[in-house]
Design a protein around this motif. Structure first.
Motif, PDB file in Angstrom:
ATOM      1  N   ASN A  38      67.874  -3.609  59.096  1.00 22.93           N
ATOM      2  CA  ASN A  38      66.413  -4.171  59.569  1.00 22.93           C
ATOM      3  C   ASN A  38      65.744  -4.641  58.158  1.00 22.93           C
ATOM      4  OD1 ASN A  38      64.851  -1.880  58.927  1.00 22.93           O
ATOM      5  ND2 ASN A  38      65.203  -1.014  60.990  1.00 22.93           N
ATOM      6  N   ALA A  39      64.696  -5.319  58.596  1.00 22.31           N
ATOM      7  CA  ALA A  39      63.768  -5.620  57.220  1.00 22.31           C
ATOM      8  C   ALA A  39      63.246  -4.573  56.608  1.00 22.31           C
ATOM      9  CB  ALA A  39      62.639  -6.738  57.889  1.00 22.31           C
ATOM     10  N   GLU A  40      62.801  -3.622  57.146  1.00 23.57           N
ATOM     11  CA  GLU A  40      62.242  -2.340  56.296  1.00 23.57           C
ATOM     12  C   GLU A  40      63.245  -1.709  55.558  1.00 23.57           C
ATOM     13  OE1 GLU A  40      60.156   2.069  57.233  1.00 23.57           O
ATOM     14  OE2 GLU A  40      60.724   0.556  58.874  1.00 23.57           O
ATOM     15  N   GLU A  41      64.745  -1.628  56.021  1.00 17.40           N
ATOM     16  CA  GLU A  41      65.789  -0.862  55.252  1.00 17.40           C
ATOM     17  C   GLU A  41      66.077  -1.722  54.347  1.00 17.40           C
ATOM     18  OE1 GLU A  41      67.426   1.174  59.344  1.00 17.40           O
ATOM     19  OE2 GLU A  41      68.259  -0.749  58.623  1.00 17.40           O
ATOM     20  N   TYR A  42      66.138  -3.106  54.529  1.00 17.24           N
ATOM     21  CA  TYR A  42      66.271  -4.217  53.450  1.00 17.24           C
ATOM     22  C   TYR A  42      65.309  -3.889  52.220  1.00 17.24           C
ATOM     23  CZ  TYR A  42      66.798  -8.353  50.456  1.00 17.24           C
ATOM     24  OH  TYR A  42      66.658  -9.127  49.424  1.00 17.24           O
ATOM     25  N   ARG A  43      64.058  -3.876  52.546  1.00 17.62           N
ATOM     26  CA  ARG A  43      63.207  -3.615  51.391  1.00 17.62           C
ATOM     27  C   ARG A  43      63.243  -2.354  50.752  1.00 17.62           C
ATOM     28  NH1 ARG A  43      61.154  -7.398  49.377  1.00 17.62           N
ATOM     29  NH2 ARG A  43      61.402  -6.147  47.639  1.00 17.62           N
ATOM     30  N   LEU A  44      63.740  -1.341  51.408  1.00 20.35           N
ATOM     31  CA  LEU A  44      63.971   0.071  50.915  1.00 20.35           C
ATOM     32  C   LEU A  44      65.054   0.047  49.898  1.00 20.35           C
ATOM     33  CD1 LEU A  44      63.729   2.401  54.127  1.00 20.35           C
ATOM     34  CD2 LEU A  44      62.356   2.713  52.110  1.00 20.35           C
ATOM     35  N   GLN A  45      66.168  -0.723  50.088  1.00 17.74           N
ATOM     36  CA  GLN A  45      67.192  -0.857  49.425  1.00 17.74           C
ATOM     37  C   GLN A  45      66.807  -1.735  47.927  1.00 17.74           C
ATOM     38  OE1 GLN A  45      71.605  -1.731  50.636  1.00 17.74           O
ATOM     39  NE2 GLN A  45      70.249  -2.632  52.350  1.00 17.74           N
ATOM     40  N   VAL A  46      65.972  -2.861  48.248  1.00 19.64           N
ATOM     41  CA  VAL A  46      65.877  -3.450  46.874  1.00 19.64           C
ATOM     42  C   VAL A  46      64.685  -2.793  46.038  1.00 19.64           C
ATOM     43  CG1 VAL A  46      66.648  -5.875  47.836  1.00 19.64           C
ATOM     44  CG2 VAL A  46      64.158  -5.190  47.983  1.00 19.64           C
ATOM     45  N   ASP A  47      63.709  -2.113  46.595  1.00 14.20           N
ATOM     46  CA  ASP A  47      62.692  -1.453  46.027  1.00 14.20           C
ATOM     47  C   ASP A  47      63.137   0.009  45.302  1.00 14.20           C
ATOM     48  OD1 ASP A  47      60.851  -3.496  46.548  1.00 14.20           O
ATOM     49  OD2 ASP A  47      60.030  -2.069  48.021  1.00 14.20           O
ATOM     50  N   GLY A  48      64.284   0.654  46.192  1.00 12.60           N
ATOM     51  CA  GLY A  48      64.785   1.612  45.375  1.00 12.60           C
ATOM     52  C   GLY A  48      65.841   1.377  44.364  1.00 12.60           C
ATOM     53  N   LEU A  49      66.307   0.211  44.602  1.00 12.07           N
ATOM     54  CA  LEU A  49      67.278  -0.090  43.370  1.00 12.07           C
ATOM     55  C   LEU A  49      66.548  -0.254  42.190  1.00 12.07           C
ATOM     56  CD1 LEU A  49      70.123  -0.662  42.055  1.00 12.07           C
ATOM     57  CD2 LEU A  49      70.006  -2.960  43.108  1.00 12.07           C
ATOM     58  N   ALA A  50      65.499  -1.175  42.247  1.00  9.62           N
ATOM     59  CA  ALA A  50      64.719  -1.689  41.314  1.00  9.62           C
ATOM     60  C   ALA A  50      63.998  -0.265  40.536  1.00  9.62           C
ATOM     61  CB  ALA A  50      63.572  -2.537  41.791  1.00  9.62           C
ATOM     62  N   ALA A  51      63.527   0.758  41.232  1.00 10.77           N
ATOM     63  CA  ALA A  51      62.843   1.895  40.622  1.00 10.77           C
ATOM     64  C   ALA A  51      64.030   2.813  40.004  1.00 10.77           C
ATOM     65  CB  ALA A  51      62.304   2.699  41.822  1.00 10.77           C
ATOM     66  N   ALA A  52      65.229   2.804  40.588  1.00 12.78           N
ATOM     67  CA  ALA A  52      66.404   3.565  39.951  1.00 12.78           C
ATOM     68  C   ALA A  52      66.715   2.918  38.399  1.00 12.78           C
ATOM     69  CB  ALA A  52      67.584   3.581  40.878  1.00 12.78           C
ATOM     70  N   LEU A  53      66.526   1.534  38.459  1.00 10.89           N
ATOM     71  CA  LEU A  53      66.834   0.833  37.290  1.00 10.89           C
ATOM     72  C   LEU A  53      65.764   1.116  36.273  1.00 10.89           C
ATOM     73  CD1 LEU A  53      67.816  -2.592  38.629  1.00 10.89           C
ATOM     74  CD2 LEU A  53      69.440  -0.902  37.213  1.00 10.89           C
ATOM     75  N   GLN A  54      64.707   1.573  36.461  1.00 10.40           N
ATOM     76  CA  GLN A  54      63.524   1.725  35.497  1.00 10.40           C
ATOM     77  C   GLN A  54      63.628   3.451  35.442  1.00 10.40           C
ATOM     78  OE1 GLN A  54      60.357  -0.678  37.434  1.00 10.40           O
ATOM     79  NE2 GLN A  54      60.388  -1.377  35.349  1.00 10.40           N
ATOM     80  N   ASP A  55      64.360   4.198  36.082  1.00  6.77           N
ATOM     81  CA  ASP A  55      64.384   5.668  35.424  1.00  6.77           C
ATOM     82  C   ASP A  55      64.456   5.645  34.133  1.00  6.77           C
ATOM     83  OD1 ASP A  55      64.940   8.641  36.598  1.00  6.77           O
ATOM     84  OD2 ASP A  55      66.407   8.061  35.187  1.00  6.77           O
TER      85      ASP A  55
END
Length: 234
Positions: A38-55
């Motif tokens: 769903n839309a919320e789960e999509y957002r969790l994916q792209v935001d989570g990936l973006a944050a992980a890249l900046q670890d």
């Protein structure tokens, strides 16, 4: 701490601009946009990936290895899309730009099936554009089993012949035994592994763990004294 690493790199105290290899890793980040997301789960994916890249540890490894990264979204048959073509990560500014672009990826589809094998096919043919990279990895996330198109296990001979490793992130919100399915039918290659997320809220933690395991392998090639010096700066 990453700010200190930026400063040290700028004044030449650490050799982030001159890594030992041209490209340590070509990494495809492939995430699920099938109808179960769903839309919320999509957002969790792209935001989570973006944050992980900046670890800090992830971004350091990306820069040091001049990692080539491609980002794709996928769903059912003939519905796979390269959202961000290959780009070389040569500075922390490149990492920040990549993360920013990931967070702004627009969803291509909403109500289609799950074709993991076809996602693998698209990733496979695009490795020809990064022939200098030492390692080739597809990082594929999904919340269900493949139910359309080419079976992922049927892709293994071609992937193995091209020396491509497939790692999985199984989002276990809806399907029991998904980790076992990934192990049996999806992952392939030396050292291939599966990381489990209990649901989409756990995805940011899981994708960070997965990226750390995938990209920090290259630090083993750094001299032990330099590696220790970097660790001391964190």
């Amino acid at each position: 701490m990453r700010g200190l690493l930026r400063t040290l790199a700028t004044v030449g105290l650490i050799g982030l601009a001159t890594p030992a290899v041209t490209c340590d890793l070509a990494l495809v980040l492939a995430f699920d946009v099938s109808g179960s997301v769903n839309a919320e789960e999509y957002r969790l994916q792209v935001d989570g990936l973006a944050a992980a890249l900046q670890d800090g540890s992830v971004s350091e490894a990306l820069v040091r290895g001049r990692v080539a990264v491609m980002v794709m979204q996928w769903t059912g048959t003939s519905r796979q899309h390269i959202s961000l073509p290959w780009r070389r990560i040569e500075s922390f500014a490149d990492v920040d730009q990549l993360a920013s672009d990931v967070a702004r990826i627009e969803r291509g589809w909403r109500d289609f099936s799950t074709a993991i094998g076809e996602a693998m096919q698209l990733a496979l043919i695009n490795f020809d554009d990064v022939p200098d990279c030492k390692r080739r990895v597809i990082d594929i996330s999904a919340d269900g089993v493949s139910n359309e198109g080419v079976l992922p296990q049927d892709m293994r001979p071609a992937l193995d012949a091209a020396a491509i490793v497939v790692n999985g992130l199984a989002i276990e919100s809806d399907v029991d035994g998904l980790v076992g399915y990934f192990r049996h039918s999806v992952i392939t290659g030396p050292g291939a592994f599966v990381i489990s997320a209990s649901d989409y809220t756990d995805y940011p933690r899981a994708i960070r763990q997965k990226l750390l395991r995938e990209v920090t392998d290259q630090l083993a090639d750094i001299g032990s004294s330099e590696h220790q010096a970097i660790r001391d700066r964190r």
